[in-house]
Design a protein around this motif. Structure first.
Motif, PDB file in Angstrom:
ATOM      1  N   ASN A  92       0.824  -1.207   0.000  1.00 21.26           N
ATOM      2  CA  ASN A  92       0.000   0.000   0.000  1.00 21.26           C
ATOM      3  C   ASN A  92       0.854   1.252   0.000  1.00 21.26           C
ATOM      4  N   GLY A  93       1.971   1.212   0.713  1.00 21.24           N
ATOM      5  CA  GLY A  93       2.872   2.359   0.714  1.00 21.24           C
ATOM      6  C   GLY A  93       3.607   2.524  -0.602  1.00 21.24           C
ATOM      7  N   LEU A  94       4.012   1.398  -1.201  1.00 23.25           N
ATOM      8  CA  LEU A  94       4.732   1.469  -2.473  1.00 23.25           C
ATOM      9  C   LEU A  94       3.846   1.986  -3.604  1.00 23.25           C
ATOM     10  N   ILE A  95       2.532   1.758  -3.474  1.00 20.09           N
ATOM     11  CA  ILE A  95       1.609   2.213  -4.508  1.00 20.09           C
ATOM     12  C   ILE A  95       1.692   3.732  -4.678  1.00 20.09           C
ATOM     13  N   PHE A  96       1.925   4.445  -3.570  1.00 18.77           N
ATOM     14  CA  PHE A  96       1.927   5.899  -3.614  1.00 18.77           C
ATOM     15  C   PHE A  96       3.263   6.487  -4.091  1.00 18.77           C
ATOM     16  N   LEU A  97       4.299   5.675  -4.189  1.00 17.60           N
ATOM     17  CA  LEU A  97       5.597   6.207  -4.577  1.00 17.60           C
ATOM     18  C   LEU A  97       5.600   6.861  -5.966  1.00 17.60           C
ATOM     19  N   PRO A  98       5.071   6.183  -7.009  1.00 18.30           N
ATOM     20  CA  PRO A  98       5.046   6.865  -8.319  1.00 18.30           C
ATOM     21  C   PRO A  98       4.219   8.139  -8.322  1.00 18.30           C
ATOM     22  N   MET A  99       3.196   8.218  -7.466  1.00 14.64           N
ATOM     23  CA  MET A  99       2.370   9.409  -7.401  1.00 14.64           C
ATOM     24  C   MET A  99       3.096  10.540  -6.683  1.00 14.64           C
ATOM     25  N   ALA A 100       3.937  10.194  -5.697  1.00 14.80           N
ATOM     26  CA  ALA A 100       4.634  11.211  -4.912  1.00 14.80           C
ATOM     27  C   ALA A 100       5.983  11.600  -5.501  1.00 14.80           C
ATOM     28  N   THR A 101       6.527  10.755  -6.371  1.00 11.92           N
ATOM     29  CA  THR A 101       7.841  11.052  -6.950  1.00 11.92           C
ATOM     30  C   THR A 101       7.727  12.143  -8.011  1.00 11.92           C
ATOM     31  N   PRO A 102       8.578  13.157  -7.957  1.00  7.75           N
ATOM     32  CA  PRO A 102       8.555  14.182  -9.021  1.00  7.75           C
ATOM     33  C   PRO A 102       8.792  13.567 -10.393  1.00  7.75           C
ATOM     34  N   GLU A 103       8.091  14.086 -11.385  1.00  4.61           N
ATOM     35  CA  GLU A 103       8.201  13.522 -12.736  1.00  4.61           C
ATOM     36  C   GLU A 103       9.623  13.642 -13.276  1.00  4.61           C
ATOM     37  N   LEU A 104      10.328  14.687 -12.897  1.00  5.57           N
ATOM     38  CA  LEU A 104      11.707  14.854 -13.352  1.00  5.57           C
ATOM     39  C   LEU A 104      12.585  13.710 -12.856  1.00  5.57           C
ATOM     40  N   VAL A 105      12.391  13.338 -11.591  1.00  3.79           N
ATOM     41  CA  VAL A 105      13.170  12.232 -11.022  1.00  3.79           C
ATOM     42  C   VAL A 105      12.798  10.917 -11.692  1.00  3.79           C
ATOM     43  N   MET A 106      11.502  10.677 -11.876  1.00  2.00           N
ATOM     44  CA  MET A 106      11.072   9.434 -12.497  1.00  2.00           C
ATOM     45  C   MET A 106      11.534   9.343 -13.947  1.00  2.00           C
ATOM     46  N   GLY A 107      11.463  10.453 -14.660  1.00  2.00           N
ATOM     47  CA  GLY A 107      11.886  10.451 -16.060  1.00  2.00           C
ATOM     48  C   GLY A 107      13.363  10.154 -16.214  1.00  2.00           C
ATOM     49  N   THR A 108      14.207  10.805 -15.407  1.00  2.00           N
ATOM     50  CA  THR A 108      15.643  10.546 -15.495  1.00  2.00           C
ATOM     51  C   THR A 108      15.992   9.142 -15.022  1.00  2.00           C
ATOM     52  N   SER A 109      15.273   8.635 -14.010  1.00  2.00           N
ATOM     53  CA  SER A 109      15.538   7.282 -13.527  1.00  2.00           C
ATOM     54  C   SER A 109      15.204   6.243 -14.591  1.00  2.00           C
ATOM     55  N   LEU A 110      14.065   6.415 -15.247  1.00  2.00           N
ATOM     56  CA  LEU A 110      13.694   5.485 -16.311  1.00  2.00           C
ATOM     57  C   LEU A 110      14.666   5.578 -17.480  1.00  2.00           C
ATOM     58  N   LEU A 111      15.110   6.782 -17.795  1.00  2.00           N
ATOM     59  CA  LEU A 111      16.093   6.943 -18.875  1.00  2.00           C
ATOM     60  C   LEU A 111      17.376   6.199 -18.540  1.00  2.00           C
ATOM     61  N   ALA A 112      17.850   6.344 -17.293  1.00  2.00           N
ATOM     62  CA  ALA A 112      19.065   5.636 -16.882  1.00  2.00           C
ATOM     63  C   ALA A 112      18.866   4.125 -16.944  1.00  2.00           C
ATOM     64  N   LEU A 113      17.669   3.668 -16.555  1.00  3.29           N
ATOM     65  CA  LEU A 113      17.371   2.231 -16.602  1.00  3.29           C
ATOM     66  C   LEU A 113      17.395   1.712 -18.030  1.00  3.29           C
ATOM     67  N   PHE A 114      16.752   2.416 -18.948  1.00  2.00           N
ATOM     68  CA  PHE A 114      16.701   1.959 -20.332  1.00  2.00           C
ATOM     69  C   PHE A 114      18.084   2.002 -20.983  1.00  2.00           C
ATOM     70  N   VAL A 115      18.873   3.038 -20.680  1.00  2.00           N
ATOM     71  CA  VAL A 115      20.224   3.134 -21.245  1.00  2.00           C
ATOM     72  C   VAL A 115      21.106   2.012 -20.708  1.00  2.00           C
ATOM     73  N   ALA A 116      21.003   1.750 -19.395  1.00  2.00           N
ATOM     74  CA  ALA A 116      21.817   0.686 -18.807  1.00  2.00           C
ATOM     75  C   ALA A 116      21.432  -0.687 -19.348  1.00  2.00           C
ATOM     76  N   ALA A 117      20.132  -0.864 -19.647  1.00  2.00           N
ATOM     77  CA  ALA A 117      19.669  -2.149 -20.177  1.00  2.00           C
ATOM     78  C   ALA A 117      19.848  -2.258 -21.685  1.00  2.00           C
ATOM     79  N   GLY A 118      20.284  -1.182 -22.320  1.00  2.82           N
ATOM     80  CA  GLY A 118      20.483  -1.204 -23.767  1.00  2.82           C
ATOM     81  C   GLY A 118      19.204  -1.188 -24.562  1.00  2.82           C
ATOM     82  N   VAL A 119      18.135  -0.647 -23.977  1.00  2.00           N
ATOM     83  CA  VAL A 119      16.838  -0.585 -24.664  1.00  2.00           C
ATOM     84  C   VAL A 119      16.758   0.731 -25.440  1.00  2.00           C
TER      85      VAL A 119
END
Length: 268
Positions: A92-119
């Motif tokens: 229940n607590g983890l559900i709120f994390l994407p809602m509370a995380t700033p979009e800038l942080v989430m966007g850069t984190s996903l970018l780093a994930l995709f680059v590291a995975a070679g996607v």
């Protein structure tokens, strides 16, 4: 009531401005003043072909993200509300994390994930990113609907020898359906409207918000206001239809046990 009307008017003012500008023929590409009334913008919404391509692409991404996130979020909401298991409070607590995380942080984190995975960044990385933050909103919306349901209606149906599947199909689903539709509409709106997370993970793919951002430097075409007004009108109609269907479903669910109890028993 007066304060409520003032707040609603304040919230509706930008929408009314966009709707009014959709009938405007601007004096120049960089002018946003109402110059002349015209229906040409509605008659030719795809006068700018690049804009319509971006709209179609955003709708495709939004539909895929909405379907996936609605299915996953609804199943998660049922599990969190109807079942007890280890780690339930933590989830229940983890559900709120994407809602509370700033979009800038989430966007850069996903970018780093995709680059590291070679996607390679593109259409499907946008879909994955949109599903990630839309699921949380679906879970919260459907959970609120489930929490407000009267479990006695389901128990009454089971007492009248309805199977679990019949109870779910005729009682539970009609009652929770307005919440699912509302969650799907919210997910689609968030996906269609997202810019920050999309901008980090789009690669060369151009969505409608990215097109508007780029066009703002050289003048936004008035057809953008047409698209915005049409999307708002469609959403308003869907919400109204869902609300009407929900009222009818609640009346039918309340009347079904009473009708079943009052019906004469067949001769054995």
């Amino acid at each position: 009531m007066g304060v409520a009307l003032l707040v609603l008017g304040y919230l509706s003012l930008p929408i009314l401005v966009v709707a009014g500008l959709s009938f405007n023929r601007p004096s120049s590409r960089l002018s946003y003043d109402f110059n002349e009334f015209t229906l040409d913008n509605w008659a030719q919404p795809c006068a700018t072909s690049d804009m319509c391509d971006a709209v179609v692409r955003s709708m495709e991404i939004g539909l895929i993200a909405t379907v996936v996130s609605t299915i996953l979020g609804t199943l998660m909401a049922f599990a969190l509300v109807r079942h007890g298991f280890k780690g339930r409070s933590g989830i229940n607590g983890l559900i709120f994390l994407p809602m509370a995380t700033p979009e800038l942080v989430m966007g850069t984190s996903l970018l780093a994930l995709f680059v590291a995975a070679g996607v390679p960044q593109g259409f499907w990385t946008i879909v994955i990113a949109h599903v990630m933050f839309c699921v949380s909103f679906v879970v919260v919306t459907v959970k609120a609907r489930l929490a407000g349901m009267d479990r006695r209606l389901e128990e009454a149906a089971m007492d009248l020898y309805a199977s679990e599947w019949q109870t779910f199909r005729r009682i539970t689903l009609p009652l929770v359906l307005p919440g699912i539709v509302a969650a799907a509409l919210l997910a689609f709106s968030l996906s269609f409207d997202d810019f920050i997370i999309t901008n980090f993970n789009a690669g060369t793919t151009v969505t409608f918000p990215m097109y508007v951002w780029g066009a703002a430097q050289r003048g936004i075409p008035p057809q953008v206001n047409v698209i915005g007004t049409a999307m708002f009108a469609i959403a308003l109609l869907l919400v109204g239809a869902s609300s009407l269907r929900g009222r009818r479903a609640r009346r039918a669910a309340l009347a079904a046990p009473v009708a079943a109890v009052g019906a004469p028993k067949s001769a054995s």
